[in-house]
Design a protein around this motif. Structure first.
Motif, short mmCIF file in Angstrom:
data_model
loop_
_atom_site.label_atom_id
_atom_site.label_comp_id
_atom_site.label_asym_id
_atom_site.label_seq_id
_atom_site.Cartn_x
_atom_site.Cartn_y
_atom_site.Cartn_z
N GLU A 106 16.11 -29.49 2.27
CA GLU A 106 15.72 -30.13 1.15
C GLU A 106 16.41 -31.55 1.06
N HIS A 107 15.57 -32.32 0.21
CA HIS A 107 16.43 -33.82 0.14
C HIS A 107 17.47 -33.94 -0.57
N GLU A 108 17.88 -33.12 -1.50
CA GLU A 108 18.90 -33.29 -2.25
C GLU A 108 20.30 -32.59 -1.53
N ASP A 109 20.19 -31.78 -0.41
CA ASP A 109 21.11 -31.24 0.30
C ASP A 109 21.95 -32.60 0.54
N ASN A 110 23.22 -32.49 0.58
CA ASN A 110 24.34 -33.32 0.57
C ASN A 110 24.22 -33.82 1.96
N ARG A 111 24.02 -33.07 3.09
CA ARG A 111 23.97 -33.35 4.38
C ARG A 111 22.70 -34.26 4.85
N ASN A 112 21.84 -33.70 3.93
CA ASN A 112 20.55 -34.73 4.33
C ASN A 112 21.00 -36.09 3.47
N LEU A 113 21.31 -36.36 2.49
CA LEU A 113 21.75 -37.46 1.54
C LEU A 113 22.38 -38.40 2.48
N ARG A 114 23.74 -37.68 3.07
CA ARG A 114 24.28 -38.43 4.01
C ARG A 114 23.72 -39.03 5.43
N PHE A 128 10.38 -38.12 -5.08
CA PHE A 128 11.01 -37.23 -5.67
C PHE A 128 11.49 -37.51 -7.17
N ARG A 129 11.58 -36.36 -8.12
CA ARG A 129 12.01 -37.02 -9.28
C ARG A 129 13.73 -37.28 -9.47
N HIS A 130 13.62 -38.46 -9.74
CA HIS A 130 15.30 -38.72 -9.83
C HIS A 130 15.22 -40.30 -10.64
N PRO A 131 16.43 -40.38 -11.19
CA PRO A 131 16.55 -41.63 -12.09
C PRO A 131 16.36 -42.98 -11.83
N THR A 132 16.50 -43.01 -10.23
CA THR A 132 16.24 -44.27 -9.56
C THR A 132 14.94 -44.70 -9.24
N ASN A 133 13.90 -43.74 -9.49
CA ASN A 133 12.59 -43.93 -9.36
C ASN A 133 11.89 -45.16 -9.81
N ALA A 155 22.10 -49.37 -2.66
CA ALA A 155 21.39 -48.57 -3.97
C ALA A 155 19.86 -48.73 -3.83
N LEU A 156 19.57 -50.01 -3.33
CA LEU A 156 18.03 -49.93 -3.18
C LEU A 156 17.34 -49.10 -2.18
N LEU A 157 17.99 -49.13 -0.81
CA LEU A 157 17.60 -48.32 0.06
C LEU A 157 17.46 -46.87 -0.29
N ALA A 158 18.57 -46.39 -1.18
CA ALA A 158 18.73 -45.18 -1.75
C ALA A 158 17.57 -44.62 -2.69
N ALA A 159 17.32 -45.58 -3.41
CA ALA A 159 16.15 -45.73 -4.41
C ALA A 159 14.74 -45.14 -3.65
N ILE A 160 14.43 -46.13 -2.70
CA ILE A 160 13.21 -45.94 -1.98
C ILE A 160 13.42 -44.46 -1.43
N SER A 161 14.36 -44.10 -0.75
CA SER A 161 14.57 -42.81 -0.01
C SER A 161 14.28 -41.63 -1.41
N TYR A 162 14.26 -41.97 -2.45
CA TYR A 162 13.97 -40.96 -3.57
C TYR A 162 12.84 -40.84 -4.23
N GLU A 163 11.87 -42.02 -3.73
CA GLU A 163 10.53 -42.34 -4.52
C GLU A 163 9.65 -41.33 -4.73
N GLU A 197 13.77 -41.66 12.71
CA GLU A 197 13.77 -40.82 11.85
C GLU A 197 14.73 -40.82 10.89
N ILE A 198 14.66 -40.76 9.78
CA ILE A 198 15.80 -41.05 8.73
C ILE A 198 16.43 -39.57 8.11
N ALA A 199 15.62 -39.01 7.36
CA ALA A 199 16.08 -37.67 6.88
C ALA A 199 16.11 -36.70 7.81
N ILE A 200 16.55 -35.34 7.47
CA ILE A 200 16.58 -34.21 8.30
C ILE A 200 15.28 -33.36 7.88
#
Length: 217
Positions: A40-48, A146-151, A136-144, A33-36
């Protein structure tokens, strides 16, 4: 390269078909399990947590000198001439060495989800861990999702993408399938034991009983 990949999967993974979910297709695998899940995805605790877990597992699977394959599968309609090239942007953005990108292979294979009007464009690059801007690539995958510049598939939400990191030295495959979870499979049980012990608290509870049955004995 397709034959090399097929040979590798045949020899070390019993002709595994490279498609999700890898955990349920392999004899030896762990699902993390990766996220909480309730946050919410963009909560700082979740991103960390996403960064800590995705990169922590990755760094245990891959060592600096290991030979790797970075594989991007893009699922699109057969007549999408523009979209079929889009995953190459993964290599433009996340591979440091421009000359290395010249080794990029592209194959068209039957769609992983057996949809007749769809095909899968597979891009394969032999590389090393330090060739990739992997954090950076792993972060981009996790955002796929969601609306985000790295998509990677920004603007094309109906199409699908899967990115696999294959350690051909240690015979292991890492697949961060989205922000929720990550599958790691190996040809030998022994190679997954460090992950099982070091990141035991991160194992997905839904599959924990099955995983414990394999690795706690």
């Amino acid at each position: 390269m397709k034959d090399d990949l097929s040979h590798f999967l045949h020899e070390h993974f019993n002709s595994l078909k490279l498609e999700p979910p890898l955990f349920y297709s392999s004899q030896y695998g762990i699902r993390f399990e990766i996220a909480i899940p309730w946050m919410e995805h963009e909560d700082n605790r979740n991103l960390r947590q996403i960064e800590k877990r995705s990169t922590g597992i990755f760094n245990q699977v891959f060592q600096a000198g290991d030979d790797m394959l970075l594989i991007t599968d893009f699922h699109c309609k057969k007549n999408d001439q523009f979209l079929q090239k889009r995953p190459a942007k993964v290599y433009q953005k996340y591979i440091k060495n421009k000359k290395l990108r010249l080794s990029l292979q592209h194959k068209i294979i039957p769609n992983a989800f057996s949809e007749e009007e769809m095909v899968t464009h597979r891009f394969i690059l032999p590389c090393k861990k330090n060739d990739i801007r992997y954090e950076a690539l792993l972060a981009a995958i996790s955002y796929e999702d969601f609306r985000h510049p790295t998509n990677i598939l920004k603007g094309f939400p109906r199409n699908g993408i899967d990115i696999y990191f294959i350690n051909t030295t240690r015979k292991m495959i890492y697949h961060l399938y989205d922000d929720r979870g990550c599958d790691v499979i190996a040809s030998r049980k022994e190679d997954l034991l460090p992950l099982y012990h070091d990141f035991n608290e991160w194992i997905l509870d839904y599959d924990r009983e099955e995983i414990d049955g394999v690795f706690s004995r």
